[in-house]
Write a protein that holds these residues in place. Sequence first.
Motif, PDB file in Angstrom:
ATOM      1  N   ALA A  40       0.835  -1.206   0.000  1.00  0.00           N
ATOM      2  CA  ALA A  40       0.000   0.000   0.000  1.00  0.00           C
ATOM      3  C   ALA A  40       0.865   1.249   0.000  1.00  0.00           C
ATOM      4  CB  ALA A  40      -0.942  -0.012   1.204  1.00  0.00           C
ATOM      5  N   LEU A  41       1.935   1.228   0.795  1.00  0.00           N
ATOM      6  CA  LEU A  41       2.853   2.367   0.817  1.00  0.00           C
ATOM      7  C   LEU A  41       3.522   2.535  -0.541  1.00  0.00           C
ATOM      8  CD1 LEU A  41       4.382   4.637   2.258  1.00  0.00           C
ATOM      9  CD2 LEU A  41       6.084   2.919   2.941  1.00  0.00           C
ATOM     10  N   ALA A  42       3.940   1.435  -1.153  1.00  0.00           N
ATOM     11  CA  ALA A  42       4.584   1.514  -2.463  1.00  0.00           C
ATOM     12  C   ALA A  42       3.665   2.178  -3.479  1.00  0.00           C
ATOM     13  CB  ALA A  42       4.975   0.115  -2.944  1.00  0.00           C
ATOM     14  N   GLU A  43       2.368   1.879  -3.398  1.00  0.00           N
ATOM     15  CA  GLU A  43       1.409   2.471  -4.319  1.00  0.00           C
ATOM     16  C   GLU A  43       1.356   3.987  -4.179  1.00  0.00           C
ATOM     17  OE1 GLU A  43      -1.100   1.034  -6.617  1.00  0.00           O
ATOM     18  OE2 GLU A  43       0.418  -0.541  -6.575  1.00  0.00           O
ATOM     19  N   GLU A  44       1.324   4.473  -2.937  1.00  0.00           N
ATOM     20  CA  GLU A  44       1.151   5.915  -2.739  1.00  0.00           C
ATOM     21  C   GLU A  44       2.469   6.676  -2.724  1.00  0.00           C
ATOM     22  OE1 GLU A  44       0.599   6.649   1.996  1.00  0.00           O
ATOM     23  OE2 GLU A  44      -1.070   5.634   1.002  1.00  0.00           O
ATOM     24  N   ALA A  45       3.568   5.978  -2.431  1.00  0.00           N
ATOM     25  CA  ALA A  45       4.873   6.647  -2.390  1.00  0.00           C
ATOM     26  C   ALA A  45       5.603   6.553  -3.728  1.00  0.00           C
ATOM     27  CB  ALA A  45       5.729   6.032  -1.289  1.00  0.00           C
ATOM     28  N   THR A  46       4.928   6.030  -4.749  1.00  0.00           N
ATOM     29  CA  THR A  46       5.549   5.888  -6.062  1.00  0.00           C
ATOM     30  C   THR A  46       6.078   7.235  -6.572  1.00  0.00           C
ATOM     31  OG1 THR A  46       5.201   5.139  -8.337  1.00  0.00           O
ATOM     32  CG2 THR A  46       3.345   6.215  -7.253  1.00  0.00           C
ATOM     33  N   THR A  47       7.136   7.167  -7.351  1.00  0.00           N
ATOM     34  CA  THR A  47       7.673   8.388  -7.953  1.00  0.00           C
ATOM     35  C   THR A  47       7.095   8.629  -9.354  1.00  0.00           C
ATOM     36  OG1 THR A  47       9.568   7.103  -8.749  1.00  0.00           O
ATOM     37  CG2 THR A  47       9.823   8.283  -6.663  1.00  0.00           C
ATOM     38  N   LYS A  48       6.261   7.704  -9.821  1.00  0.00           N
ATOM     39  CA  LYS A  48       5.604   7.902 -11.113  1.00  0.00           C
ATOM     40  C   LYS A  48       4.455   8.902 -10.934  1.00  0.00           C
ATOM     41  CE  LYS A  48       6.210   2.954 -12.084  1.00  0.00           C
ATOM     42  NZ  LYS A  48       5.447   1.697 -12.225  1.00  0.00           N
ATOM     43  N   LYS A  49       4.305   9.821 -11.888  1.00  0.00           N
ATOM     44  CA  LYS A  49       3.204  10.763 -11.758  1.00  0.00           C
ATOM     45  C   LYS A  49       2.579  11.064 -13.108  1.00  0.00           C
ATOM     46  CE  LYS A  49       6.357  14.764 -11.532  1.00  0.00           C
ATOM     47  NZ  LYS A  49       6.718  15.954 -10.721  1.00  0.00           N
ATOM     48  N   LEU A  50       1.282  11.364 -13.046  1.00  0.00           N
ATOM     49  CA  LEU A  50       0.504  11.636 -14.248  1.00  0.00           C
ATOM     50  C   LEU A  50       0.294  13.141 -14.378  1.00  0.00           C
ATOM     51  CD1 LEU A  50      -2.192   8.805 -13.934  1.00  0.00           C
ATOM     52  CD2 LEU A  50       0.168   8.687 -14.747  1.00  0.00           C
ATOM     53  N   THR A  51       0.907  13.710 -15.391  1.00  0.00           N
ATOM     54  CA  THR A  51       0.830  15.148 -15.638  1.00  0.00           C
ATOM     55  C   THR A  51      -0.102  15.424 -16.806  1.00  0.00           C
ATOM     56  OG1 THR A  51       2.703  15.034 -17.143  1.00  0.00           O
ATOM     57  CG2 THR A  51       3.190  15.409 -14.810  1.00  0.00           C
ATOM     58  N   ALA A  52      -0.206  16.682 -17.168  1.00  0.00           N
ATOM     59  CA  ALA A  52      -1.043  17.071 -18.309  1.00  0.00           C
ATOM     60  C   ALA A  52      -0.607  16.353 -19.578  1.00  0.00           C
ATOM     61  CB  ALA A  52      -0.974  18.582 -18.498  1.00  0.00           C
ATOM     62  N   GLU A  53       0.687  16.131 -19.707  1.00  0.00           N
ATOM     63  CA  GLU A  53       1.205  15.453 -20.899  1.00  0.00           C
ATOM     64  C   GLU A  53       0.667  14.025 -21.004  1.00  0.00           C
ATOM     65  OE1 GLU A  53       5.530  14.358 -22.962  1.00  0.00           O
ATOM     66  OE2 GLU A  53       5.439  15.165 -20.928  1.00  0.00           O
ATOM     67  N   PHE A  54       0.596  13.328 -19.868  1.00  0.00           N
ATOM     68  CA  PHE A  54       0.067  11.961 -19.880  1.00  0.00           C
ATOM     69  C   PHE A  54      -1.377  11.953 -20.372  1.00  0.00           C
ATOM     70  CE2 PHE A  54      -2.611   8.829 -17.764  1.00  0.00           C
ATOM     71  CZ  PHE A  54      -1.973   7.644 -18.102  1.00  0.00           C
ATOM     72  N   PHE A  55      -2.194  12.841 -19.838  1.00  0.00           N
ATOM     73  CA  PHE A  55      -3.607  12.852 -20.218  1.00  0.00           C
ATOM     74  C   PHE A  55      -3.794  13.309 -21.662  1.00  0.00           C
ATOM     75  CE2 PHE A  55      -3.968  12.969 -15.548  1.00  0.00           C
ATOM     76  CZ  PHE A  55      -4.857  11.919 -15.378  1.00  0.00           C
ATOM     77  N   ALA A  56      -2.920  14.158 -22.140  1.00  0.00           N
ATOM     78  CA  ALA A  56      -2.998  14.580 -23.542  1.00  0.00           C
ATOM     79  C   ALA A  56      -2.670  13.432 -24.488  1.00  0.00           C
ATOM     80  CB  ALA A  56      -2.046  15.746 -23.784  1.00  0.00           C
ATOM     81  N   GLN A  57      -1.809  12.526 -24.046  1.00  0.00           N
ATOM     82  CA  GLN A  57      -1.370  11.414 -24.893  1.00  0.00           C
ATOM     83  C   GLN A  57      -2.257  10.179 -24.778  1.00  0.00           C
ATOM     84  OE1 GLN A  57       2.645  10.801 -23.610  1.00  0.00           O
ATOM     85  NE2 GLN A  57       3.476  12.542 -24.773  1.00  0.00           N
ATOM     86  N   ASN A  58      -3.112  10.123 -23.765  1.00  0.00           N
ATOM     87  CA  ASN A  58      -3.915   8.921 -23.515  1.00  0.00           C
ATOM     88  C   ASN A  58      -5.392   9.285 -23.387  1.00  0.00           C
ATOM     89  OD1 ASN A  58      -1.853   6.559 -22.798  1.00  0.00           O
ATOM     90  ND2 ASN A  58      -1.059   8.470 -21.929  1.00  0.00           N
ATOM     91  N   SER A  59      -6.191   8.829 -24.338  1.00  0.00           N
ATOM     92  CA  SER A  59      -7.621   9.098 -24.274  1.00  0.00           C
ATOM     93  C   SER A  59      -8.281   8.225 -23.219  1.00  0.00           C
ATOM     94  CB  SER A  59      -8.269   8.810 -25.630  1.00  0.00           C
ATOM     95  OG  SER A  59      -8.309   7.411 -25.880  1.00  0.00           O
ATOM     96  N   VAL A  60      -9.449   8.643 -22.790  1.00  0.00           N
ATOM     97  CA  VAL A  60     -10.238   7.857 -21.838  1.00  0.00           C
ATOM     98  C   VAL A  60     -10.536   6.485 -22.426  1.00  0.00           C
ATOM     99  CG1 VAL A  60     -12.491   7.706 -20.717  1.00  0.00           C
ATOM    100  CG2 VAL A  60     -11.236   9.870 -20.705  1.00  0.00           C
ATOM    101  N   PHE A  61     -10.878   6.450 -23.679  1.00  0.00           N
ATOM    102  CA  PHE A  61     -11.215   5.197 -24.360  1.00  0.00           C
ATOM    103  C   PHE A  61     -10.026   4.238 -24.338  1.00  0.00           C
ATOM    104  CE2 PHE A  61     -11.638   2.400 -27.997  1.00  0.00           C
ATOM    105  CZ  PHE A  61     -12.970   2.028 -27.951  1.00  0.00           C
TER     106      PHE A  61
END
Length: 772
Positions: free
Chosen positions: A91-112
């Motif tokens: 659980a800690l690994a999930e929340e302490a991850t260094t991976k993050k989703l920025t505007a660029e991620f959402f621009a490159q990945n559609s909801v679909f």
Amino acid sequence: MSEHIKEQPAAENPEELLDLKLTKPKTWAAGIPAVTVAMVDILQESGFVRGMEGLFKMNKKDGFDCSGCAWPDPDDDRSPIAEYCENGAKALAEEATTKKLTAEFFAQNSVFDLAKLNDYEIGKKGRIAQPVYLPKGASHYQPISWDEAFKKIADKLNSLASPNEAAFYTSGRTSNEASFTYQLFIREYGTNNMPDCSNMCHESTSLGLAEAIGIGKGTVTLNDFYDTDVIIIMGQNPGTNHPRMLSALEKAKKHGSKIIAVNPLHEAGLMGFKNPQTVKGVLGITTQLADLYLQVKINGDMALLKAIEKLLYKAELESPGTVFDHEFIKNNTEGYVAFLNHLNEYDINHLANEAGVPLAQIEQAADILKDKTRIIICWAMGVTQHKNGVATVKEIVNLAMLKGTIGKPGAGLCPVRGHSNVQGNRTMMIFDKPKPKQLDKLKEVFGFEPPRQHGYDVVESIQAMHEGKLKVFFAMGGNFLSATPDTTYTADAMRKLEMSVHVSTKLNRSHLVHGDEALILPTLSRSDKDMVNGEAQFISCENSMGVVQMSKGMLEPISKDLLSENQIVCRLAKATLGKRSVIDWDKYAKSYDAVRDDIAKVIPGFDDYNQKVRVPAGFYLPNGPREGKFENIKFGNKVDFNIAGLPLHESKTGEFRMTTIRSHDQFNTTIYGLNDRYRGVHNERRVIFMNEKDIAKAGFKQGEHVDLYNNFGGVERVARLFVVVPYNVPEGNTATYYPEANVLIPIDSVAEGSNTPTSKLVFISIKKHGVK
């Protein structure tokens, strides 16, 4: 707009298989493998320094509360090495991850496109780093400022014809402080539509215990486990769902306690424990846990309890005054004679057959219990998520009353909550059916008239969405779509919303099946530092045993554009209510001490909250039954023996009982990995566990691909492409993982009284994949 956005994003995990590998199921839990797996997760997600910094502070008196289960921390000294379990580290690994989703991620990945991924892949993308907004008809989430986000939500809420057209969900991760301000905002806004995760798990417990003993909580402390005669564990798998409980069970065994396990599946965490914090455990030496393992049919618990009670009554008649606690029964109960007359109506062989347990084993259980006076009975979802869940909880109380095992050291009732502050949420008045005196107190302290009409719970909210009665759905944490029953029905309901909003740390499927407009508001996790005006804040949580303690994050947040849940509530309340609010939301946003000061004015047991919560290990809330005091609506200060019949299981020829379970690599709907090593399943989740005899009778074989069907209420529900796996489960019974099998759980199959979905018993037919 992309052409394919016209097709709805997937509401379920993709119907595709991975590379399943099977090994022999384990007969013990934890050990060095648990340490190894946990460390691998930490290193991969957060790195050594950040990860170890978090682990050394998790569940410590000056640290932060694990965001996983609600098992209590020791009152006295805590482990200097690791006051956490394998799944806590994950659980800690999930929340302490260094991976993050920025505007660029959402621009490159559609909801679909994101919805094409399975839940494991979606969750592993990383922490959401900034607020994002999905306009009506758009294919991609796009960045939005906090002020703009609050304005959009506030404008929508204020445009509704009635506050009752909005519902506000809460997950068990939400702190006491945020829960209190959240319900305060919702009620000042004007509704009691407060579905929460309790509705789906221990609502049967909350109702059953409240009606029976006057409080919807357990009556034991952790120390009771160290000085008891017998522990009964029903419908609970501690090795996976509450691993730190294993240490308490080991200590109980060391002090001479007997353990009776009641479960349809043979689970490693009920059979043996290798404590990795002891030399014995490191050397691979196993502590046997269950002295007796009663492998009931799915929902055979009521019949089992009655059979045990009947045998104890027989022993009492043979040796009067030595089996039942007549002083307790006389002083604290009503309906004793009527209850015994009810037991006499049952044939012991019929009860054993309904339970699915050989009579000789039930007699063993009765022999263990008959001369014992200190008994703890534990239970979880295997008891509560049935049509008769409330009645079974009350039957557990019946057994405890016969033995007088409430209100004394080393004895009592122990519902084991599944999420770290789910009990605290309810204490803070997150409830769709508030008591009049609670609302009166809000009016007295704050000066506004709270709504009196009961609101929607989870099932009612989904149905109201479907009927167009709800326009806005706001979720404080959780993965609502994947947690709820009848996935297709729920997804259709959520798509009818005008706006859906989720306060989240990580991406999940509920963000991808949405209303006309959707927002994701990123929040701090338990382990994150929460700085307000340069001052570090702390929150508090209540565990399964009614202890309230502080939790103070200490890791640097992954983004500077995150807000705490409390600040999100306060800023949304200010934007929505404006000058018509009588509450100083700025005061609450700036200081959590201010929130706690007002909690102390409203919630019983929180006097001097700010002082008591700063004491290391926290404080216990008042609990009358723990002290032998009962306040029951019907009988004043006495507990009524409940009389209930056996559940009727109407199955058709060729149908199987199915229960949904967690894998060892998940917590609720969060999938940590694809291995369930205790059950010997690796790199696959779309499996159905079946008895080998059933597999042969049905003409299947191990590894066969099958489809699962449920036809409750004349509606066909299908879960396609599952793999048959032989397992030690009673004939006619099967098990599948959720959320993959949630599509089979009918929205209108619920527990009587509590309205909890019957996720632990669904009748299904099984056909070879692709064959109608």
